[in-house]
Design a protein around this motif. Structure first.
Motif, PDB file in Angstrom:
ATOM      1  N   ASN A 276     -24.504  -3.946 -57.807  1.00 39.78           N
ATOM      2  CA  ASN A 276     -24.903  -3.522 -56.550  1.00 39.78           C
ATOM      3  C   ASN A 276     -24.639  -4.670 -55.618  1.00 39.78           C
ATOM      4  OD1 ASN A 276     -25.955  -1.746 -54.893  1.00 39.78           O
ATOM      5  ND2 ASN A 276     -27.779  -1.441 -56.094  1.00 39.78           N
ATOM      6  N   LEU A 277     -23.514  -5.335 -55.862  1.00 43.44           N
ATOM      7  CA  LEU A 277     -23.132  -6.688 -55.045  1.00 43.44           C
ATOM      8  C   LEU A 277     -22.995  -6.285 -53.658  1.00 43.44           C
ATOM      9  CD1 LEU A 277     -22.369  -9.469 -55.049  1.00 43.44           C
ATOM     10  CD2 LEU A 277     -20.100  -8.990 -55.420  1.00 43.44           C
ATOM     11  N   ARG A 278     -22.370  -5.370 -53.169  1.00 44.21           N
ATOM     12  CA  ARG A 278     -22.143  -5.038 -51.901  1.00 44.21           C
ATOM     13  C   ARG A 278     -23.709  -4.989 -51.039  1.00 44.21           C
ATOM     14  NH1 ARG A 278     -18.256  -0.763 -50.285  1.00 44.21           N
ATOM     15  NH2 ARG A 278     -16.775  -2.227 -51.089  1.00 44.21           N
ATOM     16  N   ASN A 279     -24.517  -4.189 -51.562  1.00 40.27           N
ATOM     17  CA  ASN A 279     -25.823  -3.969 -51.044  1.00 40.27           C
ATOM     18  C   ASN A 279     -26.432  -5.302 -50.961  1.00 40.27           C
ATOM     19  OD1 ASN A 279     -25.344  -1.393 -50.552  1.00 40.27           O
ATOM     20  ND2 ASN A 279     -26.303  -0.507 -52.255  1.00 40.27           N
ATOM     21  N   LEU A 280     -26.482  -5.984 -52.199  1.00 44.76           N
ATOM     22  CA  LEU A 280     -27.188  -7.316 -52.211  1.00 44.76           C
ATOM     23  C   LEU A 280     -26.555  -8.296 -51.138  1.00 44.76           C
ATOM     24  CD1 LEU A 280     -29.083  -8.648 -54.016  1.00 44.76           C
ATOM     25  CD2 LEU A 280     -27.261  -9.784 -55.241  1.00 44.76           C
ATOM     26  N   HIS A 281     -25.199  -8.474 -51.164  1.00 45.80           N
ATOM     27  CA  HIS A 281     -24.662  -9.262 -50.193  1.00 45.80           C
ATOM     28  C   HIS A 281     -25.007  -8.869 -48.787  1.00 45.80           C
ATOM     29  CE1 HIS A 281     -21.010 -12.049 -49.664  1.00 45.80           C
ATOM     30  NE2 HIS A 281     -21.914 -12.261 -48.814  1.00 45.80           N
ATOM     31  N   ASP A 282     -25.185  -7.569 -48.434  1.00 45.95           N
ATOM     32  CA  ASP A 282     -25.251  -7.096 -47.273  1.00 45.95           C
ATOM     33  C   ASP A 282     -26.841  -7.487 -46.845  1.00 45.95           C
ATOM     34  OD1 ASP A 282     -24.925  -5.579 -44.718  1.00 45.95           O
ATOM     35  OD2 ASP A 282     -26.752  -4.301 -45.623  1.00 45.95           O
ATOM     36  N   ARG A 283     -27.594  -7.274 -47.844  1.00 43.52           N
ATOM     37  CA  ARG A 283     -29.073  -7.512 -47.432  1.00 43.52           C
ATOM     38  C   ARG A 283     -29.567  -9.101 -47.173  1.00 43.52           C
ATOM     39  NH1 ARG A 283     -33.521  -4.675 -49.684  1.00 43.52           N
ATOM     40  NH2 ARG A 283     -35.400  -5.871 -49.677  1.00 43.52           N
ATOM     41  N   ILE A 284     -28.652  -9.933 -48.050  1.00 46.17           N
ATOM     42  CA  ILE A 284     -28.949 -11.550 -48.045  1.00 46.17           C
ATOM     43  C   ILE A 284     -28.327 -11.724 -46.605  1.00 46.17           C
ATOM     44  CG2 ILE A 284     -28.332 -13.459 -48.947  1.00 46.17           C
ATOM     45  CD1 ILE A 284     -28.720 -12.248 -51.666  1.00 46.17           C
ATOM     46  N   SER A 285     -27.120 -11.315 -46.232  1.00 44.65           N
ATOM     47  CA  SER A 285     -26.430 -11.720 -45.018  1.00 44.65           C
ATOM     48  C   SER A 285     -27.347 -11.191 -43.834  1.00 44.65           C
ATOM     49  CB  SER A 285     -25.128 -11.012 -44.890  1.00 44.65           C
ATOM     50  OG  SER A 285     -24.322 -11.479 -45.916  1.00 44.65           O
ATOM     51  N   ARG A 286     -27.611 -10.130 -43.887  1.00 41.26           N
ATOM     52  CA  ARG A 286     -28.845  -9.674 -42.676  1.00 41.26           C
ATOM     53  C   ARG A 286     -30.026 -10.511 -42.604  1.00 41.26           C
ATOM     54  NH1 ARG A 286     -28.174  -4.133 -41.025  1.00 41.26           N
ATOM     55  NH2 ARG A 286     -26.004  -3.157 -41.599  1.00 41.26           N
ATOM     56  N   ALA A 287     -30.524 -10.796 -43.506  1.00 43.90           N
ATOM     57  CA  ALA A 287     -31.810 -11.764 -43.627  1.00 43.90           C
ATOM     58  C   ALA A 287     -31.373 -12.968 -42.938  1.00 43.90           C
ATOM     59  CB  ALA A 287     -32.264 -11.918 -45.079  1.00 43.90           C
ATOM     60  N   PHE A 288     -30.167 -13.652 -43.453  1.00 46.38           N
ATOM     61  CA  PHE A 288     -29.826 -14.739 -42.839  1.00 46.38           C
ATOM     62  C   PHE A 288     -29.319 -14.438 -41.197  1.00 46.38           C
ATOM     63  CE2 PHE A 288     -26.529 -18.645 -43.226  1.00 46.38           C
ATOM     64  CZ  PHE A 288     -27.658 -19.500 -43.339  1.00 46.38           C
ATOM     65  N   GLY A 289     -28.710 -13.417 -41.020  1.00 47.57           N
ATOM     66  CA  GLY A 289     -28.433 -13.293 -39.472  1.00 47.57           C
ATOM     67  C   GLY A 289     -29.767 -13.054 -38.791  1.00 47.57           C
ATOM     68  N   ILE A 290     -30.724 -12.518 -39.039  1.00 44.64           N
ATOM     69  CA  ILE A 290     -31.929 -12.136 -38.347  1.00 44.64           C
ATOM     70  C   ILE A 290     -32.483 -13.808 -38.189  1.00 44.64           C
ATOM     71  CG2 ILE A 290     -34.403 -11.516 -38.396  1.00 44.64           C
ATOM     72  CD1 ILE A 290     -33.163  -8.999 -39.944  1.00 44.64           C
ATOM     73  N   LEU A 291     -32.782 -14.422 -39.381  1.00 47.76           N
ATOM     74  CA  LEU A 291     -33.408 -15.547 -39.197  1.00 47.76           C
ATOM     75  C   LEU A 291     -32.589 -16.530 -38.104  1.00 47.76           C
ATOM     76  CD1 LEU A 291     -34.141 -16.512 -42.822  1.00 47.76           C
ATOM     77  CD2 LEU A 291     -35.809 -16.149 -40.996  1.00 47.76           C
TER      78      LEU A 291
END
Lengths: 379, 174
Positions: A276-291
Motif C-alpha cells: 500500500n506504498l502509494r496510499n501510505l506515502h500519500d497519507r504521510i505527505s499530506r500529514a506533513f503538508g498540513i503541519l
C-alpha cells in the motif's frame, strides 16, 4: 509569564527561570535514542513508598504532610546536589507551570492537581523525578529513552536505597511495602514501556493485541498514563500485579512481551510499504503538508499528524526532519509548553493559531521557501 | 422474603452502591447482581484513576459475599490508628494508614488475591526490620491520642504520650 499568585519572591523567580529553560530543552525520554527507538519511545519505572509513622495521604493532616515533606526532602538532599536537581514546591507553582511538568511527564496529574503540601525533586537531565505527597508519601520515578529496563531499574533502586538510610518505610513481612491503594502493595513497582504503534493502529490490529495483553495481567494506557487517551498512537504497556512477584520477575514479564509487539508493528509497517506504498506515502505527505501550512490546529490533530510523520521518517519517506526534532514538536506543541514558549497565557483559539504558527516556523526552516518567521501572521 | 428489584426471584445479594453522590441500596438475585457488576465494570473511568476503580469494583464484589447486616457491621469497624472505617475505604478505594492492612486483613485478603493472585510479598525489602516499621506506625495512634489529651486538658496523659513518642522516634534507623 503572567502569574495570578501573590508577588513572587526571588526563589520563585529562580524557579520560573529554571522551568523556562526546561521547556526549551529536550527531555531524556524524548531523545529518540536507545535500543529499538523507532518503536520504543521510553522506559519508565516507579516505586511507591510510605513513611511508617504517618497516615496515608487521605488521612494525613496539613501538619503531617508538612512533616512528611520535610523528612523526605532532607533525606533526598543528603544525596542530591542542588546543581543536579530542581526542587519544586507545587503549592508555589501556578497552573501553567504545573501543567508544563505534567506534559514533560516529570510529575503526575494527580500531584499537579492535588491540594496541600506536596513537592517534586527533578533531575535537571530529566532521568529521574521524586514526588512527595502524591498518592503515596513518596514516588520514585526514573526514565530513559528507548528500551532500557536495567539502567532505569538501577536508578530507582539506588534512590530507594539512599532514602531508606534516613527514614523508616511502611513495610510488612507478608505484604511487603504498604501503599495507600492495595493495587500497589508489595513491591510498589510500576514498570512501563511507551511504544509508538501507528501501523498497528492503521491496520486495526491494535485492539487484538491489547486483549491478549490484558490476559497476561498487563495494562495498556495512553500517553499521559491512567485514564488518558492514546494520543498520537502512543501506548504505555505496564504491569498490573505488584505483589507475589519480585521486581526482576515483574520487569521480565513486561520485557518479554515487548519484542513481540515491536515485531508486529514492524511487520505491519512492512506490509503497508509492500502492498500500500502509494496510499501510505500519500497519507504521510499530506500529514506533513498540513503541519507545514495550517493556520490553526488543535493539539489532538497535531499529535495525530506528527505520529504519521514520525513513522514516515523511520520508513525513509520523509527526509526533511529528524526524529529528535520531531520529538521536540510533540512536546512543544502541548498547551502549557506552547504558552510558555510564547511567553504569554493564551485561550484555546489563540493556542491553536499559535501552534500552527509554531509548526510552520519549525517545519519550513530547512525548506527555504518560506521565512523562518512564518510569513503570514494574520492567520 | 425480599424480592429482586429486577425480577421475581429472591434477592440474595445486597449491594450498597457508593460511586454516586449518595449511597444507593440494591437488592438483587444472583443473575442480576452479576449483570449489575459487569455493567459497573464496563463504565469508563471518569474520575480518579483506574486503580481506584479497580479497588472499588473489587470491594463491591467483596460486599457481595456478605449479608446487609454483616456489611453494616463491617463498615462501622474503625482503625484505632487513623480512624478510617471500612466504609471509607470501600467508597474511596484508598486506605488511611499502614495499620489498615492489619485491622481489615480479613476483608482485604480476597481483594488482594483478586488483584494480584498472591498474598505473600517477594522481592526487595528495606534494611530496617518490619518490626521497626510496625513500631513507627504506632506513632500515628499516639499522636492522635496526644491531640485528644491536649484538647481534654489531660496534661499528665499528654506528657506520658510525649515520652512514648520520643522513645519510638529515637529508635529510628538513623
Amino acid at each position: 509569564m503572567k502569574s495570578k499568585n501573590p508577588p513572587p519572591n526571588e526563589s520563585v523567580l529562580d524557579l520560573a527561570r529554571e522551568l523556562e529553560q526546561l521547556s526549551r530543552s529536550r527531555g531524556e525520554w524524548l531523545k529518540g535514542s536507545g535500543p529499538e527507538s523507532d518503536i520504543v519511545i521510553s522506559t519508565r519505572i516507579r516505586l511507591a513508598r510510605n513513611l511508617a509513622s504517618y497516615p496515608f495521604r487521605s488521612r494525613a493532616t496539613e501538619v503531617d504532610r508538612q512533616r512528611i515533606q520535610q523528612t523526605l526532602k532532607e533525606a533526598i538532599f543528603r544525596h542530591a546536589h542542588p546543581t543536579q536537581v530542581i526542587y519544586v514546591d507545587l503549592e508555589q507553582l501556578d497552573l501553567l507551570d504545573r501543567q508544563l511538568l505534567v506534559e514533560r511527564q516529570l510529575i503526575s496529574r494527580e500531584l499537579a492537581e492535588g491540594q496541600g503540601p506536596r513537592s517534586a525533586v527533578l533531575d535537571r537531565a530529566e532521568r529521574f523525578s521524586l514526588m512527595i505527597n502524591e498518592e503515596d508519601h513518596l514516588r520514585i520515578m526514573a526514565m530513559a529513552s528507548g528500551l532500557n529496563l536495567d539502567e532505569v531499574w538501577q536508578m530507582v533502586n539506588q534512590w530507594d536505597d539512599r532514602i531508606e538510610e534516613h527514614v523508616v518505610y511502611a513495610f510488612d513481612e507478608k505484604l511487603g511495602y504498604l501503599t495507600a491503594c492495595p493495587t500497589n502493595v508489595g513491591t510498589g513497582i510500576r514498570v512501563s514501556v511507551m511504544l509508538h504503534l501507528p501501523a498497528l493502529a492503521l491496520t486495526r490490529q491494535i485492539e487484538k493485541i491489547f486483549r491478549s495483553l490484558q490476559k497476561l495481567d498487563l495494562a495498556v494506557r495512553g500517553l499521559y498514563g491512567e485514564g488518558s487517551q492514546a494520543m498520537g498512537d502512543f501506548y504505555q504497556i505496564s504491569n498490573q500485579v505488584t505483589l507475589g512477584l519480585s521486581e526482576q520477575e515483574i520487569m521480565k514479564k513486561v520485557a518479554d512481551i515487548i519484542p513481540a509487539i515491536i515485531d508486529y508493528e514492524r511487520k505491519a509497517r512492512d506490509l503497508l510499504m509492500r502492498e500500500n506504498l502509494r496510499n501510505l506515502h500519500d497519507r504521510i505527505s499530506r500529514a506533513f503538508g498540513i503541519l507545514r501550512t495550517a493556520q490553526t490546529i488543535s493539539s489532538e490533530e497535531t499529535m495525530h499528524l506528527l505520529s504519521s510523520v514520525r513513522m514516515g521518517i523511520h520508513l525513509g519517506l520523509i527526509k526533511e526532519i529528524g526524529i529528535p526534532e520531531l520529538n521536540d514538536l510533540f512536546l512543544q506543541t502541548q498547551p502549557a509548553h506552547l504558552q510558555k514558549l510564547a511567553g504569554t497565557e493564551l485561550d484555546q483559539t489563540d493556542r491553536d493559531i499559535e501552534r500552527a504558527r509554531f509548526l510552520r516556523r519549525h517545519l519550513n526552516k530547512e525548506d527555504g521557501s518560506q521565512t523562518a518567521k512564518g510569513g503570514s501572521t494574520s492567520g | 422474603m425480599m424480592r429482586c428489584q429486577r425480577c421475581d426471584k429472591p434477592a440474595t445479594f445486597h449491594i450498597t452502591e457508593l460511586t454516586g453522590g449518595k449511597p444507593v441500596e440494591l437488592h438483587l438475585c444472583e443473575d442480576h447482581a452479576r449483570e449489575y457488576l459487569m455493567q459497573a465494570g464496563n463504565e469508563p473511568a471518569s474520575a480518579g484513576s483506574m486503580a481506584a476503580v479497580l479497588a472499588q469494583q473489587m470491594a463491591k464484589q467483596l460486599a457481595l459475599s456478605q449479608t446487609a447486616e454483616e456489611l453494616a457491621e463491617l463498615d462501622q469497624q474503625l482503625c484505632p490508628y487513623c480512624g478510617i472505617s471500612f466504609y471509607d475505604f470501600r467508597s474511596q478505594g484508598r486506605l488511611g494508614c499502614p495499620y489498615d492492612y492489619v485491622v481489615f486483613e480479613k476483608e482485604l485478603q480476597p481483594l488482594l488475591l483478586n488483584i494480584h493472585g498472591e498474598t505473600q510479598h517477594k522481592g526487595k525489602r528495606p534494611t530496617h526490620s518490619a518490626e521497626l516499621s510496625r513500631k513507627h506506625t504506632e506513632l500515628i495512634r499516639y499522636r492522635r491520642q496526644l491531640q485528644e489529651a491536649i484538647q481534654e486538658e489531660n496534661y499528665e496523659l499528654a506528657s506520658r504520650l510525649r515520652d512514648k513518642i520520643r522513645e519510638i522516634e529515637e529508635s529510628s534507623s538513623e
